[in-house]
Design an enzyme around this catalytic site. Structure first.
Site, PDB file in Angstrom:
ATOM      1  CG  MET A   1      -1.982  -0.696   1.165  1.00  0.00           C
ATOM      2  SD  MET A   1      -3.199  -0.703  -0.067  1.00  0.00           S
ATOM      3  CE  MET A   1      -4.246  -2.129  -0.130  1.00  0.00           C
ATOM      4  CB  CYS A   2       0.458   4.721  -1.224  1.00  0.00           C
ATOM      5  SG  CYS A   2      -0.035   3.826  -3.158  1.00  0.00           S
ATOM      6  NE  ARG A   3       2.905   3.493   5.739  1.00  0.00           N
ATOM      7  CZ  ARG A   3       2.228   2.361   5.441  1.00  0.00           C
ATOM      8  NH1 ARG A   3       1.213   2.243   4.740  1.00  0.00           N
ATOM      9  NH2 ARG A   3       2.291   1.234   6.310  1.00  0.00           N
ATOM     10  CG  ASN A 122      -2.608   4.435   2.001  1.00  0.00           C
ATOM     11  OD1 ASN A 122      -2.249   3.610   1.367  1.00  0.00           O
ATOM     12  ND2 ASN A 122      -2.658   4.252   3.318  1.00  0.00           N
TER      13      ASN A 122
END
Length: 348
Positions: A1-3, A122
């Site tokens: 996953m993104c941040r 996100n």
């Protein structure tokens, strides 16, 4: 996953104080995301983006944000380091990407922009390939034509644009942005029902027009935990010890700085508070910070014991933070100068 990380302040901040200098900056999180549940500690190396607004309005430049994106890993981009040391802004969006939908390309790097508006995400829209065609067909031309990439995140932004009374407006009140965000989530949930999607969607969205900021911490489930989201506020965010050790100072009751991040930028116990699951965080132009529940079929009131029993298995599968427990190891070791460092690791 993104941040992602968001900064809004009454005074401009040097981008390096958010992106590169802190020992747990968002750039360091790209390769060392210490709050992930899975032991693989996957990297956010599929590109990055930074968006910011000018400190003072310039008619020639306009009111649109400036965006810098790259498909290279954030920790290995010398131009980002150079720019971060020379640019100041009162409102900054930063994002590091780990792909869940969409190819590796500049068009798929956050933040996404339309006029004054800037958007990040996100998480993931569950079974996006199944609902995508219907979603696209429902969009007005102005929202459909703005999409350049192929991520679920940018198409969600298109849905958001379609929910605004006038996406080309010169300004938006916090209430207008809030209502459009609620309608966006409701629309995505409606597609979920239509196509009988059973997997929860993780919808940590954030949008700004340069004055107001609206952020969600949301999951389409009553029993699972959402992706992590934290906030910090105070009068000064500064380095208090060598090696990138930062802290938020609160010298009075004013909120000169408000930051929202997928993962805390500091290891100070008192700096960060968790945003509640299925809530919306709003920063007004006057620097008021509000948390508003997103009341729908997946909302569980904080007073309900079930709110404390959301499970983390789904988040763990996606490589996300356990918000109530994962911060503890980061805060276990404290040196003589009261600097908190994760156990068994070095901050920089």
């Amino acid at each position: 996953m993104c941040r992602f990380v968001i900064y809004k302040g009454t005074s401009p901040v040097l981008l390096s104080h958010l992106l590169t200098r802190p020992c747990h900056s968002i750039i360091n999180q790209a390769f060392d995301s210490r709050l992930r549940l899975d032991k693989r500690r996957p990297m956010n190396g599929d590109g990055f983006g930074v968006g910011w607004y000018d400190s003072k309005f310039d008619e020639e430049l306009g009111s649109q944000p400036c965006i810098f994106t790259s498909v290279t890993p954030a920790w290995n981009n010398i131009n980002l380091v150079r720019l971060a040391e020379k640019i100041k802004s009162p409102l900054v969006f930063g994002h590091v990407r780990a792909t869940t939908a969409g190819s590796l390309s500049l068009d798929n790097c956050h933040p996404f922009v339309f006029g004054k508006l800037m958007w990040m995400h996100n998480g993931s829209v569950a079974d996006f390939d199944i609902i995508k065609r219907k979603l696209q067909n429902d969009l007005p031309d102005i929202a459909f034509d703005n999409v350049k990439g192929n991520t679920d995140s940018e198409w969600a932004f298109a849905v958001f644009l379609s929910k605004l009374p006038d996406p080309t407006a010169k300004s938006f009140t916090p209430e207008v942005l809030r209502r459009a965000m609620e309608s966006t989530i409701a629309q995505l949930n409606e597609y979920r029902k239509q196509f009988k999607v059973t997997e929860p969607s993780l919808l940590n969205f954030c949008v700004t027009d340069g004055d107001s900021v609206v952020v969600t911490r949301y999951i389409s489930s009553r029993t699972d935990e959402a992706a992590s989201l934290w906030f910090s506020s105070g009068t000064e965010f500064s380095e208090y010890a060598e090696g990138g050790h930062y802290k938020m100072t609160k010298s009075d009751k004013r909120e000169n700085i408000i930051m929202i991040a997928s993962e805390p930028l500091t290891f100070e116990r008192a700096d960060w508070m968790e945003i509640r699951t299925n809530h919306m965080a709003i920063i007004t132009p006057k620097m008021n910070f509000l948390q508003v529940p997103i009341i729908d079929e997946f909302y569980v009131p904080p007073s309900d014991p079930a709110a404390l029993k959301r499970t983390t298995e789904f988040a763990q599968e996606k490589g996300l933070l356990n918000p109530r427990q994962a911060l503890t190891p980061m805060l276990e070791a404290e040196d003589k100068d009261h600097r908190v460092v994760p156990s068994g690791t070095h901050c920089c």
